[in-house]
Design an enzyme around this catalytic site. Structure first.
Site, short mmCIF file in Angstrom:
data_model
loop_
_atom_site.label_atom_id
_atom_site.label_comp_id
_atom_site.label_asym_id
_atom_site.label_seq_id
_atom_site.Cartn_x
_atom_site.Cartn_y
_atom_site.Cartn_z
N LYS A 150 41.67 22.58 36.34
CA LYS A 150 42.39 23.41 37.29
C LYS A 150 43.55 22.62 37.92
CE LYS A 150 39.83 27.21 37.21
NZ LYS A 150 40.38 28.53 36.85
N LYS A 246 38.76 38.66 29.68
CA LYS A 246 37.61 38.55 30.58
C LYS A 246 37.05 39.94 30.81
CE LYS A 246 39.30 34.53 33.21
NZ LYS A 246 39.81 34.07 34.54
#
Length: 327
Positions: A150, A246
């Site tokens: 991240k 997703k």
């Protein structure tokens, strides 16, 4: 016996603080949708996401509003028209897949033509932090095949280099979560390419990513927040190379399968990702990801405790679900 619908909210503690460019969280708050029919039980889990205007309350209310249709025998095909894409439809769609499998005795892997589904190599997430903290996380997981790192600040060069030095042999995905300013985009992409990064995910904000079509991209760039369902794909062909599918964005496995097929037709590579949820949320995505180029289904690995029974994880691999969990 008619169908019945049950909606439960649950919270699973995260093992350590999970931080991305938009903030941090300490628990995975999920909604469990359970549909019962003729003694059989179908379950689906979703993760409401504030980035998309969803809350636990709003998603539960969406499912409850559809309750009469669901209890009246709503099919998965009818569901696609009855509810919009998003977390609420995902929970219902996956519960209906599970219920169909239980009622018919025909596992979802058979319905999808997956005679021998294989374990998948999944990414493991390194949270956003100071470079030395991220390097320590990466070093502790350097033996994993794939790390998802991240990032998403105005100056991520030191983070990229620190993680690469700490995990020299791992493949790396960088996930900026819309956090890179336009003025640093080309610099960060160049640094990522120099570091041997495999993929950069959603560097610019959704709806403000036109610059990606105007520059030379030195490595693969993946759409996440910019793409939700099949109708989004055609407009992204000039700026992205990979699509992150997703289930909480598509609104379930049914639309995800259609989206994957169309994305492949348009020559996008496929990434199958997740929100932070339990094995029940990952289970259908493991089947979706059987031929994906990138898989990021580490949600349960980030939790202090998972649902039982859960998926089998070992090193960087995740195995397809047993029908006692889902499908």
């Amino acid at each position: 016996m008619p169908r019945s619908l049950e909606i439960q909210t649950e919270s699973f503690p995260i093992a350590r603080i999970f931080t991305i460019s938009r903030g941090a969280k300490t628990s995975a708050d999920v909604i469990l949708c359970t549909i019962r029919e003729r003694g059989m039980v179908g379950r689906g889990e979703c993760v409401p996401y504030r980035r998309y205007g969803e809350t636990m309350e709003s998603v539960a209310a969406q499912i409850e509003a559809a309750g009469p249709l669901i209890e009246g025998g709503l099919t998965r095909q009818e569901l696609q028209r009855a509810m919009p894409p998003g977390a609420a439809r995902n929970a219902v769609d996956c519960a209906l897949w599970d219920l169909e499998a239980k009622n018919s005795g025909n596992a979802v892997i058979n319905s999808l033509g997956l005679a021998r589904p294989q374990p998948l190599t999944t990414a493991f997430t390194i949270s956003l932090g100071e470079p030395d903290v991220m390097a320590a996380q990466a070093r502790a997981n350097a033996g994993r095949a794939l790390l998802k790192v991240k990032v998403g600040t105005g100056d991520d060069e030191s983070r990229i280099r620190a993680v690469r030095d700490a995990a020299p042999d791992a493949a790396i995905i960088l996930d900026a979560n819309e956090g890179w300013p336009e003025e640093t985009l080309e610099h960060h992409l160049r640094i990522a390419a120099e570091a041997g990064v495999a993929l950069v995910e959603q560097p610019l904000p959704a709806g403000r990513d036109e610059l990606l079509a105007e520059i030379r991209r030195p490595l693969l760039v993946c759409a996440d927040e910019s793409v939700h369902h099949t109708g989004d794909l055609a407009s992204l062909r000039d700026r992205y190379d990979v699509i992150n599918i997703k289930l909480d964005k598509t609104g379930g496995l049914t639309e995800a399968l259609a989206m994957k097929k169309e994305a492949q037709r348009l020559d996008f590579k496929i990434m199958v990702g997740c929100m932070v949820g339990t094995s029940l949320a990952m289970a259908p995505a493991v089947l979706l990801g059987q031929d994906a180029e990138f898989v990021d289904l580490d949600g349960p690995l980030l939790l202090a405790r998972d649902r039982e029974p859960g998926l089998r994880y070992a090193a960087s691999l995740v195995w397809p679900p047993e029908t006692t969990l889902w499908g």
